[in-house]
Design a protein around this motif. Structure first.
Motif, mmCIF file in Angstrom:
data_model
loop_
_atom_site.group_PDB
_atom_site.id
_atom_site.type_symbol
_atom_site.label_atom_id
_atom_site.label_comp_id
_atom_site.label_asym_id
_atom_site.label_seq_id
_atom_site.Cartn_x
_atom_site.Cartn_y
_atom_site.Cartn_z
ATOM 1 N N GLU A 531 0.831 -1.056 -0.141
ATOM 2 C CA GLU A 531 0.093 0.078 0.034
ATOM 3 C C GLU A 531 1.055 1.288 0.067
ATOM 4 O O GLU A 531 0.381 2.139 -0.338
ATOM 5 C CB GLU A 531 -0.792 -0.003 1.187
ATOM 6 C CG GLU A 531 -0.084 -0.097 2.544
ATOM 7 C CD GLU A 531 -1.178 -0.207 3.896
ATOM 8 O OE1 GLU A 531 -0.694 -0.168 4.834
ATOM 9 O OE2 GLU A 531 -2.365 -0.005 3.333
ATOM 10 N N ASP A 532 2.026 1.064 0.433
ATOM 11 C CA ASP A 532 2.927 2.455 0.564
ATOM 12 C C ASP A 532 3.927 2.376 -0.453
ATOM 13 O O ASP A 532 5.106 3.154 -0.215
ATOM 14 C CB ASP A 532 3.398 2.581 2.000
ATOM 15 C CG ASP A 532 4.230 1.010 2.313
ATOM 16 O OD1 ASP A 532 4.275 0.301 1.710
ATOM 17 O OD2 ASP A 532 4.585 1.237 3.621
ATOM 18 N N THR A 533 3.877 1.623 -1.275
ATOM 19 C CA THR A 533 4.830 1.529 -2.475
ATOM 20 C C THR A 533 4.834 2.896 -3.272
ATOM 21 O O THR A 533 3.593 3.223 -3.559
ATOM 22 C CB THR A 533 4.641 0.269 -3.485
ATOM 23 O OG1 THR A 533 5.115 -0.755 -2.788
ATOM 24 C CG2 THR A 533 5.818 0.451 -4.574
ATOM 25 N N VAL A 534 5.882 3.485 -3.735
ATOM 26 C CA VAL A 534 5.778 4.688 -4.539
ATOM 27 C C VAL A 534 6.593 4.346 -5.868
ATOM 28 O O VAL A 534 7.674 4.252 -5.970
ATOM 29 C CB VAL A 534 6.536 5.914 -3.811
ATOM 30 C CG1 VAL A 534 6.675 7.212 -4.636
ATOM 31 C CG2 VAL A 534 5.933 6.060 -2.476
ATOM 32 N N LEU A 535 5.757 4.361 -6.690
ATOM 33 C CA LEU A 535 6.022 3.965 -8.273
ATOM 34 C C LEU A 535 5.277 5.242 -9.073
ATOM 35 O O LEU A 535 4.077 5.354 -8.928
ATOM 36 C CB LEU A 535 5.632 2.718 -8.692
ATOM 37 C CG LEU A 535 6.387 1.419 -8.173
ATOM 38 C CD1 LEU A 535 5.869 0.113 -8.856
ATOM 39 C CD2 LEU A 535 7.838 1.718 -8.561
ATOM 40 N N SER A 536 6.114 5.516 -10.197
ATOM 41 C CA SER A 536 5.401 6.326 -11.245
ATOM 42 C C SER A 536 4.639 5.390 -12.123
ATOM 43 O O SER A 536 5.172 4.533 -12.569
ATOM 44 C CB SER A 536 6.367 7.272 -11.818
ATOM 45 O OG SER A 536 7.495 6.513 -12.388
ATOM 46 N N THR A 537 3.914 6.088 -13.157
ATOM 47 C CA THR A 537 3.307 5.375 -14.122
ATOM 48 C C THR A 537 4.245 4.991 -15.040
ATOM 49 O O THR A 537 4.219 3.847 -15.737
ATOM 50 C CB THR A 537 2.353 6.269 -14.953
ATOM 51 O OG1 THR A 537 1.280 6.630 -13.929
ATOM 52 C CG2 THR A 537 1.643 5.581 -16.083
ATOM 53 N N THR A 538 5.342 5.477 -15.536
ATOM 54 C CA THR A 538 6.410 5.177 -16.257
ATOM 55 C C THR A 538 7.234 4.050 -15.680
ATOM 56 O O THR A 538 7.409 3.059 -16.497
ATOM 57 C CB THR A 538 7.696 6.379 -16.337
ATOM 58 O OG1 THR A 538 6.907 7.540 -17.096
ATOM 59 C CG2 THR A 538 8.519 5.995 -17.404
ATOM 60 N N GLU A 539 7.398 3.934 -14.622
ATOM 61 C CA GLU A 539 8.114 2.732 -13.795
ATOM 62 C C GLU A 539 7.258 1.632 -13.992
ATOM 63 O O GLU A 539 7.798 0.580 -14.164
ATOM 64 C CB GLU A 539 8.597 3.129 -12.325
ATOM 65 C CG GLU A 539 9.703 4.060 -12.272
ATOM 66 C CD GLU A 539 9.481 4.760 -10.633
ATOM 67 O OE1 GLU A 539 10.636 5.139 -10.231
ATOM 68 O OE2 GLU A 539 8.670 4.783 -10.099
ATOM 69 N N VAL A 540 5.960 1.687 -13.790
ATOM 70 C CA VAL A 540 5.125 0.554 -13.910
ATOM 71 C C VAL A 540 5.077 -0.026 -15.447
ATOM 72 O O VAL A 540 5.463 -1.211 -15.543
ATOM 73 C CB VAL A 540 3.629 0.808 -13.641
ATOM 74 C CG1 VAL A 540 2.770 -0.309 -13.894
ATOM 75 C CG2 VAL A 540 3.518 1.337 -11.945
ATOM 76 N N ASP A 541 4.915 0.906 -16.128
ATOM 77 C CA ASP A 541 5.075 0.547 -17.780
ATOM 78 C C ASP A 541 6.247 -0.190 -18.126
ATOM 79 O O ASP A 541 6.446 -1.340 -18.687
ATOM 80 C CB ASP A 541 5.015 1.678 -18.720
ATOM 81 C CG ASP A 541 3.387 2.270 -18.645
ATOM 82 O OD1 ASP A 541 2.775 1.469 -18.060
ATOM 83 O OD2 ASP A 541 3.314 3.508 -19.148
#
Length: 711
Positions: A531-541
């Protein structure tokens, strides 16, 4: 007699007597006692199961034709008639097995309680322990359809201390002649196809779990070793098995074909000594067996007193292609394993042709044979547990033919033990077969966010994470697994997203629930998130595009490693940031959804209970499982410099990561998991995948994953 004792060592008969109750026409006691016996079977004191009907449909035609005649026989005559009838090749699954029991309760195995005063060898105890530790085991006989004796039937040498005397006279309540046999060194003429199971002959020192990996370290081309063909073992001067081994000297050349025998075994060997013994014994002593084993391309496996030989498993592990010279031996697990892909099947009558035959095999074929020996060894033979589980899986496939595993599954990595047919009958649903089938994983993923803290503020990381993940072009849906002891937040508290968000209420602090195979997950890929993970949309992609090239592995950001602490003699766990890692934590990782099914249905309840009680280590256990299946490390993607600092700045999990007890628990978990797997499946890696042009001195506009540059 001493010579006889020497060749009848532990597992000399190698018979694991597996009893499947058929309850057809066999009447062990007189009919007038049947009702009294059934009442006794119903009582809780008796572990024997009760079967209400007499399954006449399972009777062979020969017995049905003589049913009127059998009515006039005494119980002893009936038993003797049935024993004679079923002796040899009469029993088959359709005639001697009650399928209805398995269809009612699934494939469950019951082990009869050990009788007071009965001795049991360590080897047989390992077999029973493997059964009792498997997912097939049940302590309730009424739920079982496969029943295993607690009587030790492994060693049938009457001189052995493990020999069970008067086995046939013991009142077992059924005719052993109609039992299914799992046996080593079994001859084809006595083997009942698709009923008996041929198992390998293994020594008393064979590991109970895990086992060592194979010795093929490098796929060298050409794959030839120092020797072409080797053997070192006893030469029997008289009796069974003497012909083949006595003739080996004809093809021994002391160069690349080294076939060594010795007459020196047993106290009275000199009484039978022939003119060649002294020369053979002297030549035998010149060579070290292990050095030969690990430096030969082919290893001869001739029959001895038995059809089977310990040399068989030794050759498999050493990546020395077995050359089988034992006519009539039903090879281990021949029902499912294609031995032509891992061994050379010779003929004892054509011994002199063996050297020229193996020399004619092309080097590409030799490499393929050696690689297959390693797969088969590690998949089915490296431990007693794997031998037992393979036996049970084969029997299960016979019972549920509509979902049974095909030859490709059994003979290709990762093998039948890790491919559960209940999951799917289509190979394309398993991540291991994408390349072989030319199948690509689905182009979208399902995000599963594990929530354990109440939603208090609109600035909490979970809400930002929902927005970032939902904007990914590959995201199909988001599942929030609410494992919090507080009620679900109102719908308006959740942010608006371009993809559906499904909230599933889990059990509070049941960490294993995050790996449940939820029906709502329809994509191949799962993006697992804390729940507290910090990821950007770019990193997910970017992580998802990497996973599409490695769909059988865990791909993600937070990496950890393991090490062996020689001072404490135990495995250690470290979170230090280095170039070396062996785990990618599931707080920000992508993997195939099959691993949820495998986690839930393959791993024992004891390990999952441990995870739930500690509220810790579920991510480590998932890494153990995937590495055990793939024999490969996970894959870490672009180093996320802010990840550690961000985690430590969050209120919900900061105390966990800084808590010494939390870290100590993870050390304990590592060793508990390694103990159950019987080995350390985690593999170190130094590979990290970055976007093309990442950190290069070029215009940011030329980069596909621009946001990663700013980290």
């Amino acid at each position: 007699m001493q010579a006889k004792k020497r060749y009848f060592i532990v597992l000399s008969a190698g018979a694991c007597l597996v009893l499947l109750f058929y309850f057809g026409g066999l009447q062990v006691r007189a009919t007038r006692n049947q009702s009294r016996r059934e009442d006794r079977l119903r009582s809780p004191e008796q572990p024997w199961p009760h079967f209400s009907d007499n399954l006449q449909s399972f009777l062979p035609r020969e017995q049905l034709a003589n049913e009127d005649y059998n009515m006039h026989l005494s119980p002893r005559q009936k038993r003797d008639a049935n024993t004679s009838l079923y002796k040899g090749k009469k029993c088959r699954m359709e005639s001697c097995f009650d399928f209805s029991l398995c269809q009612r309760s699934g494939f469950k195995v019951y082990v009869y309680p050990q009788q007071k005063g009965e001795k049991i060898s360590e080897s047989y105890q390992n077999i029973l322990s493997a059964i009792e530790g498997s997912r097939f085991y049940t302590s309730d006989p009424s739920q079982a359809c496969l029943f295993v004796l607690s009587l030790d039937t492994l060693d049938r040498d009457q001189l052995s201390p493990q020999y069970v005397h008067n086995l046939k006279s013991k009142d077992l309540g059924f005719d052993i002649g109609q039992a299914m046999l799992a046996k080593a060194s079994i001859g084809a003429e006595n083997f009942r196809p698709h009923f008996d199971v041929s198992i390998p002959l293994f020594s008393k020192d064979h590991p109970r779990t895990g086992g060592e990996r194979g010795f093929l370290k490098y796929n060298t081309i050409p794959p030839f070793r120092k020797y072409m063909l080797v053997f070192k073992g006893k030469r029997y001067l008289t009796g069974i098995g003497s012909d083949t081994r006595n003739a080996l000297y004809h093809v021994h050349n002391a160069e690349d074909v080294v076939l060594l025998t010795t007459c020196k075994h047993g106290k009275d060997w000199q009484k039978h000594k022939d003119g060649r013994c002294d020369k053979d014994n002297a030549e035998y002593d010149k060579y070290d067996y292990r050095e030969m084993l690990h430096n030969s391309t082919f290893c001869l496996v001739p029959r001895g007193r038995r059809l089977g030989s310990f040399r068989f498993l030794e050759a498999l592990q050493a990546a020395c292609v077995p050359v089988m010279l034992s006519n009539g031996w039903e090879l281990p697990f021949s029902e499912v394993i294609d031995w032509n892909t891992a061994a050379v099947i010779g003929d004892e009558r054509l011994l002199l042709q063996i050297p020229s035959t193996v020399r004619s095999i092309h080097q590409d074929k030799i490499l393929a044979l050696r690689q297959q020996t390693q797969f088969l060894w590690e998949a089915y033979f490296s431990s007693v547990e794997k031998i037992v589980l393979t036996t049970l899986e084969i029997i299960q496939d016979r019972i549920f033919k509509h979902i049974s595993r095909n030859s490709l599954i059994w003979n290709r990595h990762p093998g039948g033990l890790f491919v559960l047919p209940q999951y799917s009958a289509y190979l394309g649903d398993f991540p291991f077969y994408f390349a072989a089938l030319g199948v690509k994983p689905s182009s979208r993923f399902t995000a599963v966010i594990h929530a354990v803290t109440p939603l208090i503020s609109q600035s909490q990381p979970i809400l930002k994470l929902l927005v970032a993940v939902s904007k990914s072009q590959y995201c199909a849906q988001i599942i929030v697994l609410w494992n919090c002891d507080k009620p679900l937040p109102a719908k308006h508290r959740w942010p608006a997203t371009p993809v559906p968000v499904v909230v599933i209420e889990g059990e509070n602090k049941v960490m294993s629930s995050r790996f449940q195979p939820y029906d709502t997950i329809v994509t191949d890929a799962i993006l697992s998130l804390d729940e507290d993970t910090v990821l950007s949309t770019t990193e997910v992609d970017f992580a998802f595009t990497v996973w599409q090239s490695f769909p059988e592995r865990i791909v993600g950001y937070p990496a950890r490693s393991h090490f062996w602490d020689s001072n404490k003699e135990r495995w250690g766990y470290t979170s230090k940031w280095t170039n070396d890692y062996s785990m990618v934590l599931t707080g920000a990782a992508i993997y195939h959804r099959y691993y949820h099914y495998l986690y839930t249905n393959y791993l024992p309840v004891s390990l999952k209970n441990m995870v739930d009680q500690l509220a810790n280590c579920e991510d480590i256990l998932m890494n153990f499982l995937v590495s055990a299946v793939t024999k490969l490390p996970p894959i870490k993607v672009t180093q996320k410099k802010q990840y550690k600092e961000t985690m430590m700045g969050q209120s919900s999990r900061a105390s966990r990561w800084a808590d010494p007890d939390h870290f100590a628990q993870r050390q304990t978990c590592m060793n508990k998991f390694a103990s159950w797997f019987g080995t350390m499946p985690l593999i170190h890696s130094q590979m990290r995948l970055d976007p093309i042009l990442f950190k290069d001195q070029v215009s940011i506009l030329r980069k596909k994953y621009r946001d990663i540059e700013r980290l």
